[in-house]
Design an enzyme around this catalytic site. Structure first.
Site: not given
Ligand code: IFM
Length: 480
Positions: A170, A376
């Protein structure tokens, strides 16, 4: 007559696992030569993390990893995505490797393999060595070189046993929450710095891909994990669609275009021209950044709904990670972020599995043939242990059921999704929220460090064991 809809069967080679990150679970912040990361500094700064929580102890996974791995094995989870702590492996961010730090990951990987669990390593899940931040952090180009050196050290030691590597987790959060809104470490609030950090993170990724390929066997798989946004305009009016185009640029295309096509999108350069002239991009950078990858990791939780601000209206900031006075987005003037309708998790994030389907099928179309992994997905709820010691979390099971159904639908519609890593194995340190938000399928009593698998852990174990998802979540009345 009662009809049963058949279960949704996943491909036989689909990879099932859970995910964690070093700072969120390891603890042992000062042990065996580890030096502070930006998150140690940030969490010790009053007012930055709820309740003054830090990752000093976290879930004490550094000492309890054998038990945690035994639990994964008992649940029958075949793969485990974890991150390596840069300040453990290369304290201070530069200089020689720390043998004790590498030894820890060596033991972790061996223990996983001994239990038949495939290790999937992420090199950077936000714990930049503080010394590098003191020299400018991700706004300093040299940080990208230090990252590639660290990648080589890690791969040199673990690459004979870890087959799947991810460079960054991320980078949107690292750049835009860390240097834009400042709700994440290092807590800087400067849109130009956020865009500079963004570019250097991508450069670090590209350099690390090169370093990993040089160290790893040819069979190793190298990837990047992005938290792409499922951006939706509130209405179909042109001004709302224009807001969606701009946020799609800053959330998605600012990553996908350089990494997969070796260019920054012209509209994003134009939208941010008042913030920076992008002179930090040097000749050759985009070739480095666009080195081929073996797969792409997607982290998804909730969609992003945007609209044009009403004249004189107040722009709502919604970054999903603790708010903040300043916007995370380097150029979002005149854009409103709205919560989607419907049920929410304990983070206040709307539950909307269609967003995951939208992202996976978009990537199917835009990056044909590139294997995708959901690296995720999961939800926080206010779980507690009942007097009998059980943790019932039907909302999480419903969330997971809906999102796995979306993954199955995407696969059926041709998206090359190869695996799913549930966030998270354990309740853990949820960044600016501290220990107040529980994402685990295993409950952790932070005072005693007692682990209790929640109902969702048993439910997920069944899905993994059978490779199939019941067509309806538990508790749903059978169709008549
Ligand atoms: O806990 C985080 C994780 O570290 C990165 N992705 C989102 C999760 C939930 O906020």
């Amino acid at each position: 007559m009662t009809e049963h809809t058949p279960p949704l069967v996943f491909p036989a080679d689909f990879v099932w696992g859970t995910a964690t990150a070093a700072y969120q679970i390891e603890g042992a912040a000062t042990e065996d030569g580890r030096t502070p990361s930006i998150w140690d500094t940030f969490s010790r700064t009053p007012g930055k993390v709820r309740n003054g929580d830090t990752g000093d102890v976290a879930t004490d996974h550094y000492h309890r990893y054998p038990d945690d791995i035994a639990l994964m094995a008992e649940l029958g989870l075949p793969a485990y995505r974890f991150s390596l702590a840069w300040p453990r492996i290369r304290p201070g961010g530069s200089g020689p490797a720390n043998k004790a730090g590498l030894d820890f990951y060596d033991r972790l990987v061996d223990e996983l393999l001994a239990h038949g669990i495939a290790p999937v390593a992420t090199l950077y899940h936000w714990d930049l060595p503080q010394e590098l931040e003191d020299d400018g952090g991700w706004t300093d180009r040299a940080t990208a070189d230090r990252f590639a050196e660290y990648a080589a050290l890690a791969a040199g030691r673990l690459g004979d046993r870890v087959a799947t590597w991810t460079t960054l987790n991320e980078p949107w959060c690292s750049a835009f929450l860390g240097y834009g809104s400042g709700v994440h470490a290092p807590g800087r609030s400067d849109p130009a710095a956020a865009l500079t950090a963004h570019h250097h993170l991508l450069l670090a990724h590209g350099l690390a891909v090169g370093a990993l390929r040089a160290e790893l066997p040819g069979t190793a798989r190298v990837s990047l994990t992005l938290n792409l946004a499922a951006v939706r305009p509130l209405t179909d009016v042109p001004a709302d669609r224009e807001a969606a185009r701009r946020i799609d640029g800053l959330a998605n295309r600012i990553f996908l275009d350089p990494v997969f096509h070796g260019r920054y999108p012209a509209d994003v350069l134009a939208d941010t021209a008042h913030v920076t002239d992008w002179s930090f991009v040097r000749d050759g950078d985009l070739a480095e950044i666009s080195r081929p990858l073996d797969s792409l990791g997607i982290n998804y939780y909730t969609p992003t709904v945007v609209a044009a601000d009403e004249p004189g209206g107040r722009t709502l900031r919604q970054d999903g990670h603790g708010g903040g006075e300043r916007s995370a987005w380097p150029a979002d003037d005149g854009i409103r972020f709205l919560p989607a309708e419907g049920e929410r998790t304990a983070m206040g994030w709307p539950v909307d599995a269609d967003g995951l389907y939208e992202l996976l099928t978009r990537l199917r179309d835009e990056l044909p043939g590139l294997p995708l992994l959901v690296t995720e997905n999961g939800a926080a709820y206010d779980d507690y242990s009942d007097p009998a010691g059980a943790v019932h979390d039907p909302e999480r099971i419903a969330y997971l059921h809906a999102h796995l159904t979306a993954v199955h639908r995407a696969i059926a519609d041709g998206a090359p999704v190869r695996g799913y890593f549930l966030w998270s194995l354990l309740d853990n340190f949820e960044w600016a929220y501290g220990y107040g938000k529980r994402f685990g399928i295993v409950h952790v009593d932070f005072a005693s460090q007692r682990r209790t698998p929640k109902d969702s852990a048993r439910w997920y174990a069944d899905v993994v064991r059978t490779g199939a998802l019941p067509s309806t979540p538990p508790g749903t009345p059978a169709e008549c």
